[in-house]
Every structure is written in structure tokens, then in C-alpha cells.
Design a protein around this motif. Structure first.
Motif, PDB file in Angstrom:
ATOM      1  N   ILE A   5       0.858  -1.183   0.000  1.00  0.00           N
ATOM      2  CA  ILE A   5       0.000   0.000   0.000  1.00  0.00           C
ATOM      3  C   ILE A   5       0.890   1.227   0.000  1.00  0.00           C
ATOM      4  N   ARG A   6       0.526   2.210  -0.795  1.00  0.00           N
ATOM      5  CA  ARG A   6       1.240   3.478  -0.762  1.00  0.00           C
ATOM      6  C   ARG A   6       0.210   4.592  -0.591  1.00  0.00           C
ATOM      7  N   PRO A   7      -0.118   4.917   0.665  1.00  0.00           N
ATOM      8  CA  PRO A   7      -1.212   5.864   0.891  1.00  0.00           C
ATOM      9  C   PRO A   7      -0.895   7.267   0.385  1.00  0.00           C
ATOM     10  N   GLU A   8      -1.908   7.916  -0.160  1.00  0.00           N
ATOM     11  CA  GLU A   8      -1.753   9.304  -0.619  1.00  0.00           C
ATOM     12  C   GLU A   8      -2.189  10.274   0.477  1.00  0.00           C
ATOM     13  N   ARG A   9      -3.304   9.873   1.158  1.00  0.00           N
ATOM     14  CA  ARG A   9      -3.822  10.713   2.245  1.00  0.00           C
ATOM     15  C   ARG A   9      -4.115   9.840   3.449  1.00  0.00           C
ATOM     16  N   VAL A  10      -3.640  10.275   4.605  1.00  0.00           N
ATOM     17  CA  VAL A  10      -3.822   9.503   5.835  1.00  0.00           C
ATOM     18  C   VAL A  10      -4.512  10.389   6.869  1.00  0.00           C
ATOM     19  N   ILE A  11      -5.505   9.805   7.559  1.00  0.00           N
ATOM     20  CA  ILE A  11      -6.153  10.502   8.672  1.00  0.00           C
ATOM     21  C   ILE A  11      -5.621   9.857   9.953  1.00  0.00           C
ATOM     22  N   PRO A  27       5.686   7.063   2.878  1.00  0.00           N
ATOM     23  CA  PRO A  27       5.065   6.888   4.199  1.00  0.00           C
ATOM     24  C   PRO A  27       5.950   6.080   5.146  1.00  0.00           C
ATOM     25  N   GLY A  28       7.199   6.476   5.307  1.00  0.00           N
ATOM     26  CA  GLY A  28       8.163   5.691   6.075  1.00  0.00           C
ATOM     27  C   GLY A  28       7.806   5.571   7.545  1.00  0.00           C
ATOM     28  N   SER A  29       8.547   4.682   8.220  1.00  0.00           N
ATOM     29  CA  SER A  29       8.256   4.388   9.621  1.00  0.00           C
ATOM     30  C   SER A  29       9.101   5.255  10.550  1.00  0.00           C
ATOM     31  N   LEU A  30       8.660   5.311  11.802  1.00  0.00           N
ATOM     32  CA  LEU A  30       9.440   5.981  12.843  1.00  0.00           C
ATOM     33  C   LEU A  30      10.820   5.331  12.965  1.00  0.00           C
ATOM     34  N   LEU A  31      10.868   4.013  12.761  1.00  0.00           N
ATOM     35  CA  LEU A  31      12.163   3.305  12.830  1.00  0.00           C
ATOM     36  C   LEU A  31      13.142   3.869  11.801  1.00  0.00           C
ATOM     37  N   ASP A  32      12.677   4.047  10.568  1.00  0.00           N
ATOM     38  CA  ASP A  32      13.548   4.617   9.529  1.00  0.00           C
ATOM     39  C   ASP A  32      13.983   6.032   9.912  1.00  0.00           C
ATOM     40  N   LEU A  33      13.057   6.797  10.464  1.00  0.00           N
ATOM     41  CA  LEU A  33      13.369   8.172  10.868  1.00  0.00           C
ATOM     42  C   LEU A  33      14.488   8.173  11.916  1.00  0.00           C
ATOM     43  N   LEU A  34      14.340   7.304  12.914  1.00  0.00           N
ATOM     44  CA  LEU A  34      15.329   7.254  13.994  1.00  0.00           C
ATOM     45  C   LEU A  34      16.700   6.847  13.460  1.00  0.00           C
ATOM     46  N   ARG A  35      16.730   5.803  12.643  1.00  0.00           N
ATOM     47  CA  ARG A  35      18.009   5.243  12.188  1.00  0.00           C
ATOM     48  C   ARG A  35      18.657   6.103  11.102  1.00  0.00           C
ATOM     49  N   ASP A  36      17.854   6.471  10.099  1.00  0.00           N
ATOM     50  CA  ASP A  36      18.440   7.080   8.907  1.00  0.00           C
ATOM     51  C   ASP A  36      18.556   8.598   8.991  1.00  0.00           C
ATOM     52  N   GLU A  37      17.605   9.237   9.644  1.00  0.00           N
ATOM     53  CA  GLU A  37      17.623  10.705   9.689  1.00  0.00           C
ATOM     54  C   GLU A  37      18.248  11.235  10.972  1.00  0.00           C
TER      55      GLU A  37
END
Lengths: 264, 154
Positions: free
Chosen positions: A38-44, B19-29
Motif C-alpha cells: 500500500i502506498r497511501p496518498e492521504r492519511v487521517i 510513508p516511512g516508519s518511525l524506525l527509519d526516521l530514527l536510524r536514517d535521519e
């Protein structure tokens, strides 16, 4: 990608539609995102919306986590909550998310079916409450329209005190159900049997219910017949988790053991 | 997209690849590689962090949804001048084999002891049910954590 963090239900509802995806605990959605499905465009983003976390007697807000249900829910629902994933998953995952995903293996679903719960949905235009049978329409499919939000679960008043949840899986923690079930038994003998992971949606074994409800003190032979009827009524498939045959047998054994617990 | 959040008590601003994860944010950024990336589906617990007071898998938190939140990672559990009692106990007991699961187990155990100063052996096992050790070194880990409660009683 755009993310909206609504401050009220009205703002959340206004943001739905046009392919917007409601995000609660993320324990299902982010797996799909991480694996590129899934690649969401808009998320609530609903995680911090206080109104969804309200729990008022028989009305459980969609944003209530499994952790809270584990400690505060009715007996069999709390037992089910305790088997949802791990502490990490129970801290994040919600009862509304469990309904939205509508996995045939959803741990919370047999309880809702066993007690005859209903599901409250809302959009900017309307509000409606569906029975659990109306809500679940297929494997990971529900009657929720894209512009609707799952608001809450409504439990009927006067739940039977005797109610038990059970789950068959390959290990104790962090496991998706091979079969899961809830049995309730009221003082007048009225028995309900609901099962998960054995059909596209949660189901009730009504033949077995009718047979055992009329018997005040079931004999060993009655319990064997009850088990046989449950196994006959389920509609499982063979997949990567188990076989049709094992699930059919397991469903009957699990339901019979839960009934024995209710009777003891 | 830019998000602002608090990590280990420090306000940070970071660019998120949606829509990356918090994990990626912590590790990569943010350059905090203590939280490990393994299963990416919430099964292994090696990415465990404390998000707004709750133990969660950071791989299952959308980074953009963590805006405004407060996160504690394994890098943030110890005081500046030493180790957290959980780390101390695991260090002394040799409760580490390959070490990959260790940060997640430390965070889960820190969360446990913050809620329950004297957990039973079963409560420790329940609290670690979401943390997998592929070396199967659970015995030493649980013995080490039983020792944390015991030390506290002196």
C-alpha cells in the motif's frame, strides 16, 4: 503523501473519502506499507483523537487499545485481548482497527459475534449502526463505506457471566489464530458459540447452540454431539497456517472445552 | 515532509520520506541506530521504543504520525554517567549472545520496571513476549531481569 491530524470527530469525518486511509494503531496498515503493498496518498491520523478512546459502559470507542481491553474488558473479550500479538502490539492496536482490517483470524471478532454486538459507523452525511453480521461481508471486507469511520462497538446489556475465549495456534505468544472461539452460557441454558479463522467472517454455530441450549445438565454424550455439530458447521480452508481438516476438528474440540469451562 | 518531535528528551526536526516508519526516521535521519530493523511487521520487537509513554514497535509507527510525540529509544534509557539498572543487570549476567535483540529487550524491560518494580518471573516473560532472541538466550535474559528486582529490595 498528506497526513491530517484531526482535533475532533467532525474534522476526521470531513477528511475521509477521496482515497484517504484512516490510521489508528498502525499495526496492520504499516505492515502493508513496509512491504510495499500500500502506498497511501492521504492519511487521517486517529491515534490521539480522544473522542475515539471513550469507553462508556456498553459502548467501546473504536480507538480503545487491546491493552485497555485486556485489563478492563468483559471476561472473554479480555481473554481474547491478552492473545492479540505482544505487549507492543496491544499498546498500539485498537478494537476499531481490528474491525477495519476484518481479518478472518481477528481475535476480537468471536466475542462480538457470540454476544451479538453491533458496530457504529459515521460519515459527514449519516450515522448508522450495523449488526456484526451486516458489518462483516467477506475476507478482509466490511460494509464500511470509504467515507465512513468506525466509531464504536456496542455490546448488549446483561452479558452472561459464564463466557470463555480460547485460541489454537502454534505458540502461546505472538500468534495468529488457527482457530479461535468464544462460548457463552446464560443461567437459563441459552448458549452461544462463535468461531474465528474457520470461515471468511466470524460465524455462529447455531445448530450446536440450539442443541445444547435446551439441555440443563449436558451429559458426556451431549458434549460429544455438541463438538460434532460445531465441526460440521464451520467452513474452514487449507492455507499456510493449517489444513481444513485440522481446523474443522480443532473448532469442535475448542468449542466443547470452552463449554465445559462455562459449565464447571 | 518535515516533522517535529521529541526524542530522548531533545526536540528534533527531521525530514520524513513518506510513508516511512518511525524506525527509519530514527536510524536514517536522526543517526540513532540502537533500534534495530529486522522483521518490519511487529513480530520481533527489536525496534521497540517508548512512544508517548507506551511500549511500541517503531517499525509500525508511521513517522508522519509521530509528529508532536515524545519518543524514548535505547539510546535514551541510561543516565549520562552510567547504565540503567536493566542494562547493568544484563551486562553482569552476560545476558547477550549476538546482541541484535538486546536494545529492544532493554527498552521492553525498562518499560516493565517503570510499571512494576518487582515483577515475577512470569510477568517478566509476559513483558518480553514480543521480543524474539534468535540465539534463544532467554534463560540468561530472564535471570538477569529477576536480579533487577532483587537488587532493588536491598
Amino acid at each position: 503523501m498528506e497526513i491530517v491530524h484531526p482535533n475532533s470527530i467532525d474534522e476526521a469525518l470531513a477528511g475521509l473519502g477521496d482515497g484517504a486511509i484512516p490510521l489508528a494503531g498502525g499495526t496492520d496498515l504499516m505492515v502493508e506499507v513496509n512491504f510495499g503493498h500500500i502506498r497511501p496518498e492521504r492519511v487521517i491520523g486517529l491515534r490521539r483523537l480522544a473522542e475515539l478512546k471513550e469507553w462508556d459502559g456498553q459502548r467501546i470507542g473504536a480507538g480503545v487499545t487491546w491493552r485497555r481491553i485486556e485489563t478492563h474488558g468483559p471476561k472473554a473479550l479480555a481473554e481474547a485481548a491478552r492473545t492479540v500479538g505482544s505487549p507492543q502490539i496491544r499498546n498500539a492496536g485498537t478494537i476499531g482497527g481490528n474491525l477495519g482490517t476484518a481479518s478472518p483470524a481477528g481475535d476480537g471478532h468471536p466475542f462480538l459475534a457470540a454476544v451479538g454486538a453491533s458496530i457504529e459507523l459515521a460519515s459527514t452525511a449519516s450515522q448508522r449502526t450495523l449488526t456484526w453480521q451486516e458489518f462483516f461481508t467477506g475476507v478482509k471486507e466490511t460494509a464500511r463505506r470509504p467515507d465512513e469511520l468506525i466509531m464504536a462497538v456496542h455490546l448488549p446489556a446483561g452479558l452472561p457471566e459464564r463466557q470463555c475465549f480460547g485460541k489454537i495456534g502454534i505458540r502461546n505468544a505472538m500468534v495468529i489464530a488457527t482457530v479461535c472461539a468464544v462460548v457463552t452460557r446464560a443461567d437459563d441454558g441459552k448458549t452461544t458459540v462463535a468461531l474465528g479463522s474457520v470461515a471468511p467472517t466470524p460465524i455462529r454455530a447455531t445448530g450446536a447452540e440450539n442443541m445444547i441450549s435446551s439441555i440443563g445438565h449436558p451429559s458426556a454424550g451431549d458434549l460429544v454431539e455438541f463438538q460434532r455439530l460445531v465441526s460440521e458447521e464451520v467452513r474452514p480452508i487449507t492455507d499456510h497456517r493449517s489444513t481444513e481438516e485440522y481446523r474443522r476438528h480443532g473448532a469442535g474440540v475448542l468449542a466443547r472445552r470452552l463449554l465445559e469451562r462455562c459449565l464447571s | 515532509m518535515i516533522v517535529e518531535l521529541t526524542v530522548n528528551g531533545v526536540p528534533v526536526t527531521a525530514r520524513v520520506t513518506n510513508p516511512g516508519s518511525l524506525l527509519d526516521l530514527l536510524r536514517d535521519e536522526l543517526g540513532l541506530p540502537g533500534s534495530k530493523n529486522a522483521c518490519e511487521q511487529g513480530e520481533c520487537g527489536s525496534c521497540s521504543v517508548i512512544l508517548d509513554g507506551e511500549l511500541v514497535c517503531s517499525c509500525l509507527v508511521m513517522a508522519a504520525d509521530a509528529a508532536g510525540s515524545s519518543v524514548t529509544t535505547v539510546e535514551g534509557v541510561s543516565p549520562d554517567d552510567g547504565l540503567h539498572p536493566v542494562q547493568e543487570a544484563m551486562h553482569h549476567a552476560g545476558a547477550v549472545q549476538c546482541g541484535f535483540c538486546t536494545p529492544g529487550i532493554v527498552v521492553a524491560a525498562v518499560d516493565l520496571f517503570a510499571r512494576n518494580a518487582h515483577p515475577s518471573s512470569n510477568e517478566i516473560k509476559d513483558a518480553l513476549a514480543g521480543n524474539i532472541c534468535r540465539c534463544t538466550g532467554y534463560g540468561a535474559i530472564i535471570r538477569a531481569l529477576e536480579g533487577v528486582g532483587a537488587t532493588d529490595e536491598h
